[in-house]
Design a protein around this motif. Structure first.
Motif, mmCIF file in Angstrom:
data_model
loop_
_atom_site.group_PDB
_atom_site.id
_atom_site.type_symbol
_atom_site.label_atom_id
_atom_site.label_comp_id
_atom_site.label_asym_id
_atom_site.label_seq_id
_atom_site.Cartn_x
_atom_site.Cartn_y
_atom_site.Cartn_z
ATOM 1 N N TYR A 1 58.335 36.159 56.506
ATOM 2 C CA TYR A 1 58.550 34.715 56.460
ATOM 3 C C TYR A 1 57.346 33.944 56.973
ATOM 4 O O TYR A 1 56.527 34.464 57.735
ATOM 5 C CB TYR A 1 59.772 34.337 57.300
ATOM 6 N N HIS A 2 57.255 32.686 56.560
ATOM 7 C CA HIS A 2 56.275 31.795 57.166
ATOM 8 C C HIS A 2 56.468 31.824 58.687
ATOM 9 O O HIS A 2 57.594 31.741 59.191
ATOM 10 C CB HIS A 2 56.458 30.367 56.659
ATOM 11 N N ARG B 1 63.078 31.173 62.075
ATOM 12 C CA ARG B 1 61.625 31.159 62.037
ATOM 13 C C ARG B 1 61.067 31.215 63.459
ATOM 14 O O ARG B 1 61.589 30.575 64.375
ATOM 15 C CB ARG B 1 61.132 29.916 61.307
ATOM 16 N N TYR C 1 58.575 32.907 52.044
ATOM 17 C CA TYR C 1 58.000 34.206 52.407
ATOM 18 C C TYR C 1 56.816 34.529 51.506
ATOM 19 O O TYR C 1 56.548 33.842 50.527
ATOM 20 C CB TYR C 1 59.065 35.300 52.332
ATOM 21 N N ALA D 1 63.505 31.144 55.419
ATOM 22 C CA ALA D 1 62.241 30.413 55.299
ATOM 23 C C ALA D 1 61.485 30.973 54.096
ATOM 24 O O ALA D 1 61.790 32.061 53.607
ATOM 25 C CB ALA D 1 61.405 30.561 56.572
#
Length: 431
Positions: A344-345, A197, A308, A306
């Motif tokens: 992703y975040h 991330r 998404y 992570a």
């Protein structure tokens, strides 16, 4: 079978495996209209629901966001953003009553991962507040392949959603594709293990803020067909870094996308109806498999670095790019997107486009290649679009006319009498 024994289908669902039986049933469903499990989040479009959808997509274009602004445009009122149909549409399809048909449509690919892989939209006319939209959906295509992502077998299903007005005139079609992948494959393949991330420095984030400030919207100034040339770049649109609030906001406008997810007793009812849609969390509480869009532990358990976004979010983002560029007087006629990776975040997506073709007359579409690129320089979304633009010589855009087969299908949709349209109009207007 004793009380402790399980059927092959139950075992496959628990293990997230794809079965030959499910593949054959999926193919047998092609072309058959199916009643949607859950009613549309916005049964009849209203000014509020149209505004809320634009808000959830992060699009402050007043044509979609401000109910008063549209009266000053050629549309004479607020119209919905292009992908708003995902949040509306009264389903006129009757429920199946014969046992064989009910069996055909029961519980495909239970326990597997379902990943949005692409969508093709075609638009014919705008959606206005207070005007009902009717809908039907059916399977358009089924393909079986080995999954590059999961390392196991996968099935690509493409579903067609047809949206029409109460006269049967097609408003839009949406051909949406999903990959059903064996859930444990993503963890075993390790394909994503080196992705981490993103951590943003203040200097890097300042560049993101500057990109938001630099956004250009054409608005009331016409994008004339004569002024567009092959090779022109579209002004970019920034999205992200993606957060849980962005996911929540999308659901505020979109609803739950037909899954029927809900809180408390609504969740209890869905657990009874679709137990395989729930998997226990680390505390033993059954929660929706969909939570990998906001639950980091669930995503990592499946081999995904992570949580998404949803593919529907990126489709809305690309449409934001295009409607900014064409202005109030243009028309987005078609958009065909492929999702090539996760968003992703913490990721940004810079939406960009380039004009690739232009017809000989203004009645022909202008073609654009489009992309959404992360801070890793990965174009996780790419595709094409076709737009219609006003002309100094011939005037306003003429909206596309659907082919006769689609118009006939639209007529069949409205010919099914369910009473839903009248019920919802009476509810909306209190008559």
């Amino acid at each position: 079978m004793t009380i402790t024994e399980k059927s092959g289908a139950e075992t496959a669902a628990e293990e997230g495996r794809i079965t030959d039986e499910d593949i054959e049933r999926a193919k047998a469903q092609i072309g058959i209209p199916v009643n949607q499990r859950d009613e549309a989040w916005n049964k009849v479009p209203s000014a509020d629901t149209i505004t809320h959808f634009a808000f959830g997509c992060g699009d402050d274009n007043p044509l979609f966001y401000d109910p008063a602004y549209g009266a000053t445009t050629r549309w004479h009122g607020q119209i919905a953003s292009p992908t708003f149909p995902i949040a509306t549409g009264l389903d006129q399809t009757p429920k199946f009553t014969d046992p064989e048909r009910k069996k055909l449509f029961r519980g495909l690919f239970r326990g597997t991962g379902k990943y949005y892989s692409g969508v093709k939209w075609t638009w014919y006319r705008p959606i206005y507040a207070g005007r009902p939209v009717l809908a039907e959906n059916y399977t358009l295509d089924v393909q079986v392949k080995e999954s590059e992502f999961s390392g196991g077998r996968s099935v690509k299903e493409t579903f067609r959603y047809l949206y029409v007005d109460i006269d049967g005139n097609p408003i839009a079609t949406r051909d949406e594709s999903y990959i059903n992948a064996e859930r444990q494959g993503s963890k075993k393949s390790g394909k994503l293990k080196n992705i981490e991330r993103k951590h943003w420095t203040p200097e890097e984030f300042a560049e993101v803020e500057a990109a938001y400030e630099a956004e250009v919207r054409r608005g009331a100034e016409p994008q004339w067909w004569e002024d567009v040339a092959v090779g022109d770049d579209l002004p970019p649109v920034m999205k992200g870094p993606l957060t849980v609030v962005d996911i929540i906001s999308m659901h505020m406008g979109w609803g739950w996308g037909g899954y029927g997810v809900g809180p408390l007793k609504f969740a209890h009812k869905l657990r009874k109806r679709m137990p395989a849609f729930y998997q226990p969390d680390e505390y033993g509480v059954p929660d929706v498999v969909q939570r990998l869009h906001w639950d980091a532990a669930r995503a990592q358990a499946l081999g995904i670095p992570a949580p998404y976004d949803y593919g529907q979010m990126r489709a809305a983002w690309i449409s934001h790019l295009l409607t900014n560029w064409i202005g109030d007087d243009g028309w987005l006629a078609e958009m065909d997107l492929q999702m090539r990776g996760f968003n992703y975040h913490g990721d940004i997506h810079r939406c960009t486009g380039k004009v690739t073709a232009k017809g000989d007359t203004a009645d022909e579409t202008v073609s654009v290649d489009v992309f959404a690129t992360s801070q890793r320089d990965e174009a996780t979304t790419r595709g094409t679009a076709k737009v219609l633009l006003p002309s100094r010589a011939t005037g306003a855009v003429v909206l596309p006319i659907p082919d006769v087969d689609l118009r006939r299908r639209g007529a069949q949709v409205v010919s099914r009498v369910s009473g839903k349209v009248g019920d919802e109009l009476r509810r909306l207007y209190g008559e």
